[in-house]
Enzyme design. Structure first.
Site, mmCIF file in Angstrom:
data_model
loop_
_atom_site.group_PDB
_atom_site.id
_atom_site.type_symbol
_atom_site.label_atom_id
_atom_site.label_comp_id
_atom_site.label_asym_id
_atom_site.label_seq_id
_atom_site.Cartn_x
_atom_site.Cartn_y
_atom_site.Cartn_z
ATOM 1 N N GLY A 21 0.662 -1.022 -0.147
ATOM 2 C CA GLY A 21 0.130 0.096 -0.119
ATOM 3 C C GLY A 21 0.886 1.436 -0.066
ATOM 4 O O GLY A 21 0.377 2.143 -0.390
ATOM 5 N N VAL A 25 9.107 -1.787 -4.594
ATOM 6 C CA VAL A 25 10.524 -1.621 -4.335
ATOM 7 C C VAL A 25 10.858 -2.667 -5.631
ATOM 8 O O VAL A 25 10.477 -3.725 -5.884
ATOM 9 C CB VAL A 25 11.077 -2.494 -3.020
ATOM 10 C CG1 VAL A 25 12.376 -2.522 -3.068
ATOM 11 C CG2 VAL A 25 10.565 -1.559 -2.050
ATOM 12 N N ASP A 137 5.497 -0.266 12.472
ATOM 13 C CA ASP A 137 4.797 -1.609 11.231
ATOM 14 C C ASP A 137 5.913 -2.558 11.298
ATOM 15 O O ASP A 137 6.210 -3.091 10.437
ATOM 16 C CB ASP A 137 4.674 -0.950 9.844
ATOM 17 C CG ASP A 137 3.798 -1.934 9.169
ATOM 18 O OD1 ASP A 137 2.856 -2.509 9.713
ATOM 19 O OD2 ASP A 137 4.037 -2.145 7.918
#
Length: 623
Positions: A21, A25, A137
């Protein structure tokens, strides 16, 4: 796409290695230094090109992430803009296997390795928390185990606090930042995140490493979030009896609902984990052969001996200054105005070369002495105080900047001719309040600033201030107040000459996002309030539906509904009516095609938000 080049051909992209989201990469190559790299692209909402504020935000995030110099954090090499104006970040390529992959392949991990991985994460968190960064996270997929046994903590993309306007955008979408199975209760509820928030996520991760199961699971991610708030966590030894009592006790403390009841720091957790770091045998498929020499472990072996048995420091008497030097020091002031001017110049140079943290340290020393010698409201002192607060602000240290801006604003209110500086200080103070989890105080600050401003109603600064008030009202759920504020602002903008005025089209766009049927958050029922909070509103068409549906009298949907054993996901679902709203995907995405086919085969009317009309959806739900 593969073969794409950045920075005039220096960086060549090869293949996509991750996406989510927050962006994606790519594996790439630095053709100048001939080394592998990872290139991260930060996605801008709605696919729009970044405006100057997005670019400024990205540069600040890059600087904050780059200042984390730690073996457990991928190094940041470069950053820039691609040919379309999109920001990117060039980072160290990390080779290895994520802990999520390791659990999926091997099941529960050995106790020693669980402790070793968690201890390395703690070492990174000590560095991050020391820089006032909260990761937000921590989870198995963001931890990478390298072949030599080192753990890298990935994706500090959530680690910087939002600006005032970004807070409004985040709260308008009601989308909390983080991953539900690892989110602390305070994170789920949108309260302030602290170092204890990362420790809770670490506890969730440790439990999963030991049991190969998440602490809490559920059919939807809302149900998981609610369990994070309400349910007591299961004991690790219920699923795995061989877990040592001290490790189970540590995990239980990390998973306390009240942040104040969790361990005091990542360093404290690290110390409790070290005795459990034993029997680190080979992990087939993840680690190199034990016979292979590891330069990293050789290096670490020496570091482990540093200060193990430090010698007793000898007492040395400092030489006494000669009488002449004492007289000279007494005759010279502690600081001169030339010293102040030089310090400000040096701080600007340090901000460009060494970083904002070094610049702030230099200013702190001078600011303290200058206030003692010249007084709080001296013009040179005021500029140093402002430079210090702004340097902390730009470096993301909002909580340290807040009291400085507050105190400086109070002093400037008594200083003639300080109108511009006072206005800027109070505006930045409002941003700091938002980051500190106090949006209501920030809104009150902006409204007071509007009443007390001395520029006139047509001044661009005042017009921008009114827009910020409308954004914050909308982001706080005060939709009717936001409509009133922005409608009046738009009318005034349209009556002003085009030259020099803020763009009225942006205000029109903001107003269009607040549909006429949108109810204030506090006026909808609890079920709809939960749905509005947790639904993914990144897609503009889905956001439009959610702005209107609560006022149409339809029942609240299930958010994150999963169909069948395969778990095909609908963002919004009304199971009784077999009606669903799906997230859109790439046209040639086979997984999206399979999802759509599964819902159709089960007899559902499931479409993307762009394919639904509000009236039609309302009618289908009500049938």
């Amino acid at each position: 796409m593969p073969g794409r080049k950045l920075s005039y051909g220096r960086y060549r992209l090869e293949s996509k290695i991750a996406h989510g989201g927050m962006g994606e990469v790519w594996l790439g190559r630095d053709t100048r230094l001939e080394r592998e790299i990872a290139v991260k692209f930060i996605r801008v909402a709605d696919g729009a090109p970044p405006d100057p504020e997005h670019i400024r935000r990205f540069v600040r995030e890059s600087r904050i992430t780059a200042r984390l110099q730690h073996p457990g954090v991928p190094a940041v090499f470069d950053g820039g803009l691609d040919e379309h104006g999109w920001p990117f970040l060039v980072m160290q390529r990390v080779k290895g296997m994520s802990i999520a992959q390791l659990i999926n392949e091997q099941g529960p991990l050995p106790i020693g390795w669980t402790a070793a991985i968690a201890a390395q994460v703690c070492a990174v968190l000590v560095a991050a928390h020391g820089e006032e960064l909260i990761h937000r996270d921590i989870k198995p997929s963001n931890l990478m185990l390298e072949p030599d046994g080192c753990v890298k903590v990935l994706d500090f993309g959530l680690a910087t606090a939002p600006t005032l306007e970004e807070f409004s955008r985040i709260t308008m979408t009601k989308q909390p930042l983080g991953s539900p199975p690892y989110m602390a209760p305070e994170q789920v509820e949108g309260a302030e995140c602290t170092p204890a928030t990362d420790l809770y996520a670490l506890g969730c991760t440790m439990y999963e490493m030991l049991t190969a199961e998440p602490v809490f699971s559920g059919s939807t991610y809302i149900s998981v979030m609610l369990r994070q708030i309400k349910d007591p966590p299961p004991a690790a030894r219920q699923s795995r009896p061989d877990v040592p009592a001290e490790l189970e006790e540590l995990i239980a403390e990390l998973l306390r609902k009240d942040p104040a009841e969790r361990p005091a720091s990542a360093e404290a957790v690290h110390q409790r984990l070290l005795p459990l770091v034993t029997d680190l045998g080979p992990i087939i498929g993840a680690l190199e052969s034990p016979a292979k020499t590891s330069p990293v472990r050789l290096y670490a072996t020496v570091l482990n001996e540093v200060f193990r048995n430090p010698p007793v420091a000898s007492t040395v008497t400092a030489p006494q200054p000669a009488p002449s030097s004492v007289r000279a020091s007494r005759s010279r002031p502690a600081i001169t105005r030339d010293d102040v001017a030089k310090a400000r110049t040096d701080a600007r140079r340090l901000a460009r070369t060494s970083g904002l943290k070094d610049a702030a340290k230099a200013l702190e020393q001078v600011e303290r002495l200058a206030r003692q010698v010249f007084g709080d409201t001296d013009s040179d002192v005021v500029r140093v105080r402002y430079d210090l607060a702004t340097t902390l602000f730009e470096g993301g240290e909002y909580r340290r900047a807040l009291p400085i801006f507050r105190e400086l604003s109070a002093d400037l209110a008594e200083v003639p001719g300080a109108t511009d500086l006072l206005f800027d200080c109070r505006l930045k103070q409002a941003t700091c309040l938002v980051v500190d989890g106090r949006p209501a105080d920030a809104l009150g600050q902006l409204q007071s600033l509007l009443k007390e401003q001395a520029y006139g109603d047509a001044d661009p600064r005042v017009l921008e201030l009114r827009k910020q008030i409308g954004l914050l009202q909308h982001g706080s759920g005060q939709h009717q107040a936001a409509r009133t504020t922005l409608t009046a602002l738009l009318a005034d903008l349209q009556n002003l000459p085009a030259a020099g005025r803020p763009d009225p089209h942006e205000v029109e766009r903001l107003l269009s996002s607040i549909a006429p049927g949108t109810a204030d958050t506090e006026q909808v029922d609890d079920a709809w309030r939960e749905a509005l909070r947790y639904a993914n509103r990144d897609e503009s068409a889905l956001d439009d539906l959610l702005n209107v549906l609560p006022g149409r009298g339809v029942p609240a949907p299930v958010v994150g509904f999963e169909l069948g054993d395969e778990g095909w996901t609908a963002e919004l679902a009304w199971p009784a009516a077999k009606v669903a709203v799906l997230l859109s995907g790439e046209p040639d995405d086979r997984e999206i095609d399979a999802r759509d086919a599964a819902f159709a085969a089960a007899g559902w009317d499931a479409r993307t938000a762009a394919e639904w009309r509000v009236d039609e959806l309302t009618e289908r739900i009500s049938e």
